[in-house]
Design a protein around this motif. Structure first.
Motif, PDB file in Angstrom:
ATOM      1  N   ASP A   1       0.985 -12.184   0.614  1.00 55.54           N
ATOM      2  CA  ASP A   1       0.872 -12.868  -0.616  1.00 55.54           C
ATOM      3  C   ASP A   1       0.799 -12.043  -1.878  1.00 55.54           C
ATOM      4  O   ASP A   1       0.120 -12.246  -2.986  1.00 55.54           O
ATOM      5  N   VAL A   2       1.469 -10.767  -1.709  1.00 63.11           N
ATOM      6  CA  VAL A   2       1.126  -9.950  -2.789  1.00 63.11           C
ATOM      7  C   VAL A   2       2.589  -9.531  -3.456  1.00 63.11           C
ATOM      8  O   VAL A   2       3.420  -9.041  -2.818  1.00 63.11           O
ATOM      9  N   LEU A   3       2.704 -10.050  -4.649  1.00 63.11           N
ATOM     10  CA  LEU A   3       3.904  -9.568  -5.555  1.00 63.11           C
ATOM     11  C   LEU A   3       3.660  -8.485  -6.344  1.00 63.11           C
ATOM     12  O   LEU A   3       2.923  -8.275  -7.099  1.00 63.11           O
TER      13      LEU A   3
ATOM     14  N   ALA B   1       0.738  -1.133  -0.069  1.00 64.61           N
ATOM     15  CA  ALA B   1       0.026  -0.077   0.015  1.00 64.61           C
ATOM     16  C   ALA B   1       1.034   1.128   0.050  1.00 64.61           C
ATOM     17  O   ALA B   1       0.549   2.089  -0.818  1.00 64.61           O
ATOM     18  N   ALA B   2       2.004   1.452   0.750  1.00 69.22           N
ATOM     19  CA  ALA B   2       2.732   2.274   0.875  1.00 69.22           C
ATOM     20  C   ALA B   2       3.355   2.785  -0.547  1.00 69.22           C
ATOM     21  O   ALA B   2       3.823   4.056  -1.044  1.00 69.22           O
ATOM     22  N   LEU B   3       4.089   1.429  -1.279  1.00 64.94           N
ATOM     23  CA  LEU B   3       4.522   1.686  -2.666  1.00 64.94           C
ATOM     24  C   LEU B   3       3.426   2.382  -3.626  1.00 64.94           C
ATOM     25  O   LEU B   3       3.835   3.030  -4.435  1.00 64.94           O
ATOM     26  N   LEU B   4       2.364   1.674  -3.671  1.00 63.92           N
ATOM     27  CA  LEU B   4       1.211   2.020  -4.526  1.00 63.92           C
ATOM     28  C   LEU B   4       0.451   3.191  -4.242  1.00 63.92           C
ATOM     29  O   LEU B   4       0.079   3.891  -5.467  1.00 63.92           O
ATOM     30  N   GLY B   5       0.520   3.771  -3.099  1.00 62.12           N
ATOM     31  CA  GLY B   5      -0.027   4.815  -2.671  1.00 62.12           C
ATOM     32  C   GLY B   5      -1.751   4.626  -2.666  1.00 62.12           C
ATOM     33  O   GLY B   5      -2.227   3.381  -2.930  1.00 62.12           O
ATOM     34  N   ALA B   6      -2.615   5.584  -2.344  1.00 59.28           N
ATOM     35  CA  ALA B   6      -3.999   5.568  -1.940  1.00 59.28           C
ATOM     36  C   ALA B   6      -4.586   5.850  -3.232  1.00 59.28           C
ATOM     37  O   ALA B   6      -5.728   4.813  -3.181  1.00 59.28           O
ATOM     38  N   ASP B   7      -4.387   6.583  -4.103  1.00 57.14           N
ATOM     39  CA  ASP B   7      -5.307   6.584  -5.308  1.00 57.14           C
ATOM     40  C   ASP B   7      -4.408   5.995  -6.533  1.00 57.14           C
ATOM     41  O   ASP B   7      -3.724   6.642  -7.197  1.00 57.14           O
ATOM     42  N   LEU B   8      -4.921   4.768  -6.708  1.00 53.02           N
ATOM     43  CA  LEU B   8      -4.534   3.989  -7.695  1.00 53.02           C
ATOM     44  C   LEU B   8      -5.324   3.985  -8.924  1.00 53.02           C
ATOM     45  O   LEU B   8      -6.562   4.139  -9.020  1.00 53.02           O
ATOM     46  N   THR B   9      -4.673   3.942  -9.916  1.00 57.33           N
ATOM     47  CA  THR B   9      -5.190   3.693 -11.286  1.00 57.33           C
ATOM     48  C   THR B   9      -4.872   2.149 -11.925  1.00 57.33           C
ATOM     49  O   THR B   9      -3.809   1.772 -12.368  1.00 57.33           O
TER      50      THR B   9
ATOM     51  N   PRO C   1      12.175  -9.930 -14.556  1.00 56.78           N
ATOM     52  CA  PRO C   1      11.608  -8.670 -13.952  1.00 56.78           C
ATOM     53  C   PRO C   1      12.286  -8.412 -12.703  1.00 56.78           C
ATOM     54  O   PRO C   1      12.216  -9.103 -11.881  1.00 56.78           O
ATOM     55  N   ASP C   2      12.274  -7.053 -12.437  1.00 55.39           N
ATOM     56  CA  ASP C   2      12.464  -6.621 -10.973  1.00 55.39           C
ATOM     57  C   ASP C   2      11.233  -6.613 -10.046  1.00 55.39           C
ATOM     58  O   ASP C   2      10.164  -6.432 -10.307  1.00 55.39           O
ATOM     59  N   ILE C   3      11.661  -7.222  -8.762  1.00 52.91           N
ATOM     60  CA  ILE C   3      10.660  -7.272  -7.703  1.00 52.91           C
ATOM     61  C   ILE C   3      10.417  -5.954  -7.003  1.00 52.91           C
ATOM     62  O   ILE C   3      11.736  -5.356  -6.515  1.00 52.91           O
ATOM     63  N   ALA C   4       9.560  -5.162  -7.211  1.00 53.32           N
ATOM     64  CA  ALA C   4       9.409  -3.909  -6.314  1.00 53.32           C
ATOM     65  C   ALA C   4       8.979  -4.275  -5.033  1.00 53.32           C
ATOM     66  O   ALA C   4       9.861  -3.301  -4.045  1.00 53.32           O
ATOM     67  N   VAL C   5       8.518  -5.046  -4.553  1.00 55.03           N
ATOM     68  CA  VAL C   5       8.054  -5.331  -3.014  1.00 55.03           C
ATOM     69  C   VAL C   5       7.349  -6.621  -3.267  1.00 55.03           C
ATOM     70  O   VAL C   5       6.670  -7.045  -4.158  1.00 55.03           O
TER      71      VAL C   5
ATOM     72  N   HIS D   1       7.509 -15.387  -6.690  1.00 58.19           N
ATOM     73  CA  HIS D   1       8.559 -14.729  -5.898  1.00 58.19           C
ATOM     74  C   HIS D   1       9.555 -15.587  -5.724  1.00 58.19           C
ATOM     75  O   HIS D   1      10.816 -15.251  -5.781  1.00 58.19           O
ATOM     76  N   ALA D   2       9.273 -16.931  -5.082  1.00 61.90           N
ATOM     77  CA  ALA D   2      10.213 -17.867  -4.760  1.00 61.90           C
ATOM     78  C   ALA D   2      11.164 -18.190  -5.988  1.00 61.90           C
ATOM     79  O   ALA D   2      12.341 -18.307  -5.731  1.00 61.90           O
ATOM     80  N   ARG D   3      10.567 -18.381  -7.044  1.00 59.87           N
ATOM     81  CA  ARG D   3      11.201 -18.829  -8.222  1.00 59.87           C
ATOM     82  C   ARG D   3      12.066 -17.780  -8.995  1.00 59.87           C
ATOM     83  O   ARG D   3      12.999 -17.910  -9.339  1.00 59.87           O
TER      84      ARG D   3
END
Length: 396
Positions: A228-230, A167-175, A220-224, A206-208
């Motif tokens: 259970d959210v990737l 939630a902190a990465l994506l923010g409150a107002d998501l598109t 691809p780069d893992i942002a966070v 994520h594990a793989r």
């Protein structure tokens, strides 16, 4: 149900976890009711794979539409609690569509409403919950009426399902993008910058990704990743299925050769036939196979018939490599970046080769298939294995 309470997300949790775990450990289910009960209790303990095993057995023992549909709802709950809202919604909606009993219908509507609310689809959730309430008022069960009214009253206040770091990465107002390449179950494109996945497949991917990084494969780069959210950073590249800028066959051949050359002994993930056929059996039993998506030469077959053919025609051995599991042009980005790795594991190389051949034949010309085999390094592929693993993919 006694011994349980509801958390802030209106999910059942046991009041005494240790006592419930001890009771489940001592259980020896033999009939429909017992398998169903233990399956539900395993779900509440967070042991989701075991819960599915028990509920699948209950489904096999169900001797009426009422019992079968009640298990569909329970299965939907397991997938929802596990984070697989797409499969959960499929099971709830199927029950809503087929239920003739008002009690089962009200439960299906109630659980579908909760699933939609957890996805933030509040208007849809309210419609289904209101329908459930109307049915329950007619039935006159005060406890069920109160349950639905409580859910409706708390609908706007249900907490976000995104864990804090996400939630902190994506923010409150998501598109959230409604239309994009790769739009499929459980995957969302956010702000044009991230891909978000949730549930057991996200955890598996994520594990793989962590294991495969540094082994010569572009990823691809893992942002966070939390709970259970990737969240993956958008590489900003089209797939080879969309806008190829070089030979699709050559790129895929070189990439798959590198993947298959990784020593099998190093890979902790199992994708061999024993595992994949068990998964296929579950999908067939639970009615999760989309027969409308079968290849043309399988259109006349049912999922059950395909499963039985897979058992009868199973190869005597497996040519094991580290396989992707869904190696198609849409899962390779321009330049050879590999995505959608939740099914990667030790498996027969033909699990990948079968899908490459199928898609290159269908969507490109013969030169691309020739380029693939030339770069991959296989002059004469085994046609029987190619067919077998294409057939297996119908149930995956």
């Amino acid at each position: 149900m006694s011994g349980y309470r509801f958390d802030e997300r209106l999910r059942m949790i046991p009041t005494d976890h240790a006592q419930l775990a001890a009771r489940v450990a001592a259980a020896r289910p033999v009939d429909f009711a017992e398998f169903r009960k233990i399956g539900i209790e395993l779900m509440l303990l967070g042991r989701y794979a075991e819960a599915l095993d028990h509920l699948d057995r209950a489904l096999e023992l169900a001797d009426s539409d009422y019992r079968r549909m009640s298990v569909w709802i329970n299965l939907g709950d397991v997938y929802r609690y596990w984070g697989d809202t797409v499969t959960a919604e499929t099971l709830y909606r199927r029950t809503v569509d087929q239920a003739s009993d008002s009690e089962i219908l009200s439960f299906a509507l109630q659980h579908l409403g909760k699933a939609l609310a957890e996805q933030g689809r509040l208007p849809e959730a309210r419609v289904h919950l209101t329908e459930a309430l109307k049915l329950r008022v007619v039935e006159g069960d005060a406890e069920l009426i109160e349950s639905t009214r409580t859910t409706l009253d708390l609908l706007e206040d249900l907490p976000t399902t995104l864990p804090p770091k996400v939630a902190a990465l994506l923010g409150a107002d998501l598109t959230w993008s409604a239309e994009h390449e790769g739009m499929s179950g459980g995957v969302a494109h956010v702000e044009g910058a991230y891909w978000v996945k949730r549930g057991p497949c996200a955890a598996a991917e994520h594990a793989r990704l962590n294991w495969l990084r540094g082994k010569g494969i572009q990823l691809p780069d893992i942002a966070v990743f939390e709970a259970d959210v990737l969240v993956l950073a958008d590489a900003g590249l089209p797939s080879l299925a969309a806008e190829p800028t070089e030979s699709v066959g050559a790129v895929m051949g070189a990439l798959l050769r590198r993947l298959h050359d990784i020593p099998v002994a190093e890979c902790p993930f199992d994708g061999r036939l024993d595992v994949v056929l068990a998964q296929a059996r579950r999908r067939v039993l639970e009615g999760l196979v989309d027969a409308d998506d079968f290849d043309d030469d399988h259109r006349e077959l049912t999922p059950e018939q395909i499963y039985q053919r897979l058992l009868a025609e199973r190869p005597p051995d497996e040519d094991l490599v580290v396989a992707h599991g869904d190696f198609t042009p849409s899962n390779v980005l321009d330049g050879g970046l590999l995505i959608d790795l939740s099914g990667m594991g030790v498996a027969d190389r033909y699990r990948d080769l079968a899908l490459v051949e199928r898609d290159l034949r269908a969507d490109f010309d013969a030169d691309e298939l020739s380029a693939f085999y030339a770069v991959y390094g296989l002059a004469e592929p085994d046609r029987r294995r190619l067919y077998y693993y294409r057939l297996l993919d119908e149930l995956c």
